[in-house]
Motif scaffolding. Structure first.
Motif, PDB file in Angstrom:
ATOM      1  N   GLY A  43       0.856  -1.169   0.000  1.00 29.14           N
ATOM      2  CA  GLY A  43       0.000   0.000   0.000  1.00 29.14           C
ATOM      3  C   GLY A  43       0.897   1.226   0.000  1.00 29.14           C
ATOM      4  O   GLY A  43       2.124   1.117  -0.180  1.00 29.14           O
ATOM      5  N   PRO A  44       0.349   2.424   0.209  1.00 29.79           N
ATOM      6  CA  PRO A  44       1.190   3.621   0.227  1.00 29.79           C
ATOM      7  C   PRO A  44       2.341   3.550   1.223  1.00 29.79           C
ATOM      8  O   PRO A  44       3.433   4.069   0.937  1.00 29.79           O
ATOM      9  CB  PRO A  44       0.203   4.730   0.585  1.00 29.79           C
ATOM     10  CG  PRO A  44      -1.116   4.246   0.074  1.00 29.79           C
ATOM     11  CD  PRO A  44      -1.089   2.750   0.303  1.00 29.79           C
ATOM     12  N   ALA A  45       2.148   2.910   2.380  1.00 33.58           N
ATOM     13  CA  ALA A  45       3.200   2.883   3.403  1.00 33.58           C
ATOM     14  C   ALA A  45       4.423   2.117   2.927  1.00 33.58           C
ATOM     15  O   ALA A  45       5.549   2.621   2.946  1.00 33.58           O
ATOM     16  CB  ALA A  45       2.652   2.285   4.698  1.00 33.58           C
ATOM     17  N   ASN A  46       4.227   0.879   2.495  1.00 36.80           N
ATOM     18  CA  ASN A  46       5.369   0.091   2.036  1.00 36.80           C
ATOM     19  C   ASN A  46       5.871   0.556   0.672  1.00 36.80           C
ATOM     20  O   ASN A  46       7.050   0.396   0.354  1.00 36.80           O
ATOM     21  CB  ASN A  46       5.005  -1.395   1.988  1.00 36.80           C
ATOM     22  CG  ASN A  46       5.673  -2.176   3.114  1.00 36.80           C
ATOM     23  OD1 ASN A  46       6.684  -1.767   3.666  1.00 36.80           O
ATOM     24  ND2 ASN A  46       5.092  -3.315   3.457  1.00 36.80           N
ATOM     25  N   LEU A  47       4.988   1.132  -0.137  1.00 34.34           N
ATOM     26  CA  LEU A  47       5.434   1.670  -1.419  1.00 34.34           C
ATOM     27  C   LEU A  47       6.376   2.860  -1.191  1.00 34.34           C
ATOM     28  O   LEU A  47       7.363   3.035  -1.912  1.00 34.34           O
ATOM     29  CB  LEU A  47       4.232   2.088  -2.259  1.00 34.34           C
ATOM     30  CG  LEU A  47       4.507   2.459  -3.722  1.00 34.34           C
ATOM     31  CD1 LEU A  47       5.212   1.316  -4.450  1.00 34.34           C
ATOM     32  CD2 LEU A  47       3.205   2.820  -4.428  1.00 34.34           C
ATOM     33  N   SER A  48       6.078   3.665  -0.193  1.00 36.30           N
ATOM     34  CA  SER A  48       6.986   4.755   0.184  1.00 36.30           C
ATOM     35  C   SER A  48       8.327   4.205   0.647  1.00 36.30           C
ATOM     36  O   SER A  48       9.393   4.704   0.247  1.00 36.30           O
ATOM     37  CB  SER A  48       6.349   5.592   1.296  1.00 36.30           C
ATOM     38  OG  SER A  48       7.291   6.447   1.904  1.00 36.30           O
ATOM     39  N   LEU A  49       8.280   3.174   1.481  1.00 32.95           N
ATOM     40  CA  LEU A  49       9.515   2.569   1.973  1.00 32.95           C
ATOM     41  C   LEU A  49      10.339   2.002   0.816  1.00 32.95           C
ATOM     42  O   LEU A  49      11.566   2.140   0.775  1.00 32.95           O
ATOM     43  CB  LEU A  49       9.181   1.482   2.993  1.00 32.95           C
ATOM     44  CG  LEU A  49      10.325   0.901   3.806  1.00 32.95           C
ATOM     45  CD1 LEU A  49      11.043   1.971   4.602  1.00 32.95           C
ATOM     46  CD2 LEU A  49       9.821  -0.202   4.732  1.00 32.95           C
ATOM     47  N   ALA A  50       9.664   1.383  -0.144  1.00 30.43           N
ATOM     48  CA  ALA A  50      10.365   0.833  -1.303  1.00 30.43           C
ATOM     49  C   ALA A  50      11.002   1.947  -2.134  1.00 30.43           C
ATOM     50  O   ALA A  50      12.147   1.825  -2.586  1.00 30.43           O
ATOM     51  CB  ALA A  50       9.392   0.017  -2.156  1.00 30.43           C
ATOM     52  N   ALA A  51      10.271   3.035  -2.345  1.00 26.56           N
ATOM     53  CA  ALA A  51      10.781   4.140  -3.159  1.00 26.56           C
ATOM     54  C   ALA A  51      11.989   4.804  -2.500  1.00 26.56           C
ATOM     55  O   ALA A  51      12.958   5.175  -3.173  1.00 26.56           O
ATOM     56  CB  ALA A  51       9.676   5.158  -3.405  1.00 26.56           C
ATOM     57  N   LEU A  52      11.941   4.982  -1.187  1.00 23.00           N
ATOM     58  CA  LEU A  52      13.060   5.621  -0.495  1.00 23.00           C
ATOM     59  C   LEU A  52      14.229   4.673  -0.274  1.00 23.00           C
ATOM     60  O   LEU A  52      15.366   5.114  -0.067  1.00 23.00           O
ATOM     61  CB  LEU A  52      12.586   6.200   0.841  1.00 23.00           C
ATOM     62  CG  LEU A  52      11.733   7.467   0.731  1.00 23.00           C
ATOM     63  CD1 LEU A  52      11.103   7.813   2.070  1.00 23.00           C
ATOM     64  CD2 LEU A  52      12.558   8.641   0.220  1.00 23.00           C
ATOM     65  N   SER A  53      13.985   3.364  -0.314  1.00 27.21           N
ATOM     66  CA  SER A  53      15.086   2.408  -0.169  1.00 27.21           C
ATOM     67  C   SER A  53      15.853   2.226  -1.472  1.00 27.21           C
ATOM     68  O   SER A  53      17.017   1.817  -1.467  1.00 27.21           O
ATOM     69  CB  SER A  53      14.554   1.045   0.297  1.00 27.21           C
ATOM     70  OG  SER A  53      13.787   0.413  -0.724  1.00 27.21           O
ATOM     71  N   PHE A  54      15.209   2.553  -2.588  1.00 28.87           N
ATOM     72  CA  PHE A  54      15.809   2.305  -3.903  1.00 28.87           C
ATOM     73  C   PHE A  54      17.176   2.972  -4.073  1.00 28.87           C
ATOM     74  O   PHE A  54      18.106   2.352  -4.585  1.00 28.87           O
ATOM     75  CB  PHE A  54      14.842   2.769  -4.999  1.00 28.87           C
ATOM     76  CG  PHE A  54      15.377   2.616  -6.390  1.00 28.87           C
ATOM     77  CD1 PHE A  54      15.440   1.370  -6.997  1.00 28.87           C
ATOM     78  CD2 PHE A  54      15.836   3.717  -7.099  1.00 28.87           C
ATOM     79  CE1 PHE A  54      15.942   1.226  -8.277  1.00 28.87           C
ATOM     80  CE2 PHE A  54      16.343   3.582  -8.382  1.00 28.87           C
ATOM     81  CZ  PHE A  54      16.391   2.328  -8.976  1.00 28.87           C
ATOM     82  N   PRO A  55      17.378   4.226  -3.635  1.00 28.35           N
ATOM     83  CA  PRO A  55      18.686   4.863  -3.862  1.00 28.35           C
ATOM     84  C   PRO A  55      19.794   4.411  -2.914  1.00 28.35           C
ATOM     85  O   PRO A  55      20.945   4.810  -3.103  1.00 28.35           O
ATOM     86  CB  PRO A  55      18.394   6.361  -3.649  1.00 28.35           C
ATOM     87  CG  PRO A  55      16.912   6.492  -3.613  1.00 28.35           C
ATOM     88  CD  PRO A  55      16.413   5.192  -3.101  1.00 28.35           C
ATOM     89  N   ILE A  56      19.488   3.602  -1.889  1.00 30.98           N
ATOM     90  CA  ILE A  56      20.489   3.241  -0.890  1.00 30.98           C
ATOM     91  C   ILE A  56      21.406   2.150  -1.453  1.00 30.98           C
ATOM     92  O   ILE A  56      20.941   1.046  -1.757  1.00 30.98           O
ATOM     93  CB  ILE A  56      19.827   2.768   0.415  1.00 30.98           C
ATOM     94  CG1 ILE A  56      18.962   3.893   0.996  1.00 30.98           C
ATOM     95  CG2 ILE A  56      20.885   2.326   1.424  1.00 30.98           C
ATOM     96  CD1 ILE A  56      18.199   3.496   2.251  1.00 30.98           C
TER      97      ILE A  56
END
Length: 467
Positions: A18-31
């Protein structure tokens, strides 16, 4: 049916997209070096599809997207979505601070189509802690296009992020009615799928005074013939009250308030959540104005519209009358009186409840520490409070209202929460978080910010996934 198993352990596995984990996925991508995957039983992303009523908007500004309030430069921002859709100038000239709900849904689906590591049609069936390898074992079923099981598999992850969201809530007294097939009785979450059937009924009742109830009542009102509206809108709250939307009032949806709230005694927190209903369960001013405008317009030529709006009423019991009608037994709190209402269709805008974690984490039950009410204890950095024998962290997203306050489900805190999780997970300052976000000082003693609280990174240091 084949059995598959992932290769090396993931650093982070997300359950639910959902939006919560999708946000986490999007912000984890550049790490750099962070290995993550996300599992969702649904075949694709949809955000409240039954409530994407024409013209409805988010109750938060467009900056409350998946990433911007933690990292405005992230490629998965709403503004970047508009740029890719060649709609940036139209949005600029529209001067909209609050985007359409359908637009937010389209934006999130755009992210899911491009962001790697998202696995839809994957149902996580069981989670266990593997002490020998210091990982969580995740058993999952890959589903076919019609929800049938196609294959089973297993993944391994050092840390988990549980973002399974909420489920529509139907009060106990009304659940038998929801099972009927001859009379439309439905939760507001399914409104658009059944709108035509509702409109065919001679009389319609909406129960619930929050934003969803107000939007549905307004939509029905606009679609019913003048003078023959045949609508009732009932609410337990003492008034059809406006959402608290003053600038200082909105500071309850800041990281500052979340930290302050977390530091309060459990009984105080529970009392606050009950008393703060106007922060998150009321109706925005524009919707209330639109309802009044529509009712007023229908009175211009004399008479009153056939629409009854009654607050302070609860449905005690209900039953079917034949095959086409329902009888609601009502209690009016302030008058202390009872009445009955006969209706041909019923929309239950009765809110949502957190999906319980226990069915997903039964193997961790003995290791999970709970509060006096039996709810999971959750650290300031959104980690479940687990026995020290489990060295992996389980983060919970949008299941922490009892520990973090009314802002837990708010889209405006989604990106900040994701950034806190990633900083904790890596033991690094991947994202710079504000020391202060509100002008209000909520207590006499300032709450510690994320960079000053050793506990925020305690589980990440020494168990960092970045090797």
């Amino acid at each position: 049916m084949t059995t598959t198993e992932t290769e090396a352990p993931l650093d982070l596995a997300g359950i639910g997209i959902g939006p919560a984990n999708l946000s986490l996925a999007a912000l984890s991508f550049p790490i750099p070096g962070l290995r993550a995957a996300w599992y969702e039983r649904r075949p694709e992303f949809h955000w409240h599809p039954g409530l994407l009523i024409e013209g409805t908007t988010l109750q938060v500004p467009f900056l409350a997207d998946l990433v911007t309030l933690a990292d405005p430069t992230n490629p998965w921002s709403f503004l970047n979505y508009l740029r890719h859709q060649q709609r940036l100038y139209p949005f600029y000239f529209a001067e909209r601070f609050h985007s359409h709900r359908a637009e937010y849904d389209a934006y999130c689906r755009w992210v899911t189509r491009q962001l790697p590591g998202l696995h839809f049609s994957h149902q996580v069936d069981a989670i266990r802690w593997n002490a020998d390898d210091a990982v969580f074992d995740l058993d999952f079923t890959r589903l076919g296009p019609h929800g049938e099981a196609e294959a089973v598999g297993r993944a391994h992850a050092r840390h988990l992020a549980i973002g399974i969201g909420t489920a529509p809530h139907i009060p106990e007294a009304l659940r038998p009615l929801a099972e009927t097939t001859t009379i439309p009785v439905l939760h507001s979450a399914d409104y658009l799928d059944h709108r035509d059937r509702l409109l065919a009924a001679e009389h319609i009742t909406v129960v619930g005074s929050g934003q969803s109830g107000a939007e549905i009542f307004l939509d029905l009102l606009r679609r019913r013939p003048e003078g023959r509206e045949r609508l009732h809108w009932l609410s337990r709250t003492p008034a059809f009250a406006p959402m608290e939307y003053s600038r200082l009032g909105l500071e309850h949806f800041t990281p500052d308030y979340s930290r302050y709230f977390h530091g309060l005694p459990e009984s105080t927190r529970d009392d606050l959540v009950r008393r703060q209903w106007q922060l998150h369960k009321a109706v925005d001013h524009e919707t209330l104005s639109a309802i009044h405008d529509e009712l007023y317009r229908r009175s211009l030529h004399g008479g009153w519209p056939d629409a009854v709006l009654t607050p302070g009423v609860s449905v005690r019991t209900a039953g079917r009358l034949g095959t086409t009608q329902i009888e609601l037994h009502l209690d009016h709190a302030e008058q202390g009186e009872r009445s009955r209402l006969t209706t041909g269709a019923l929309v239950l805008a009765t809110g949502y409840r957190d999906r319980p974690l226990d069915p997903l984490l039964p193997a961790l039950d003995q290791a999970l520490r709970r509060d006096a009410a039996g709810r999971p204890r959750i650290h300031p950095d959104y980690r479940l409070d687990l026995d020290q024998s489990i060295t992996g962290s389980v983060f919970v997203l949008n299941a922490e209202r009892h520990t973090h306050g009314v802002g837990a489900p708010d889209l405006g805190l989604v990106a900040h929460r994701s950034a806190v999780v990633l900083n904790t997970l890596t033991g690094e300052r991947c994202y710079s978080l504000p020391e202060r976000a509100a002008f209000t000082s909520f207590g006499l003693r300032p709450a510690a910010g994320p960079s000053r609280t050793p506990e925020f990174a305690a589980r990440g240091r020494g168990h960092s996934p970045i090797r």
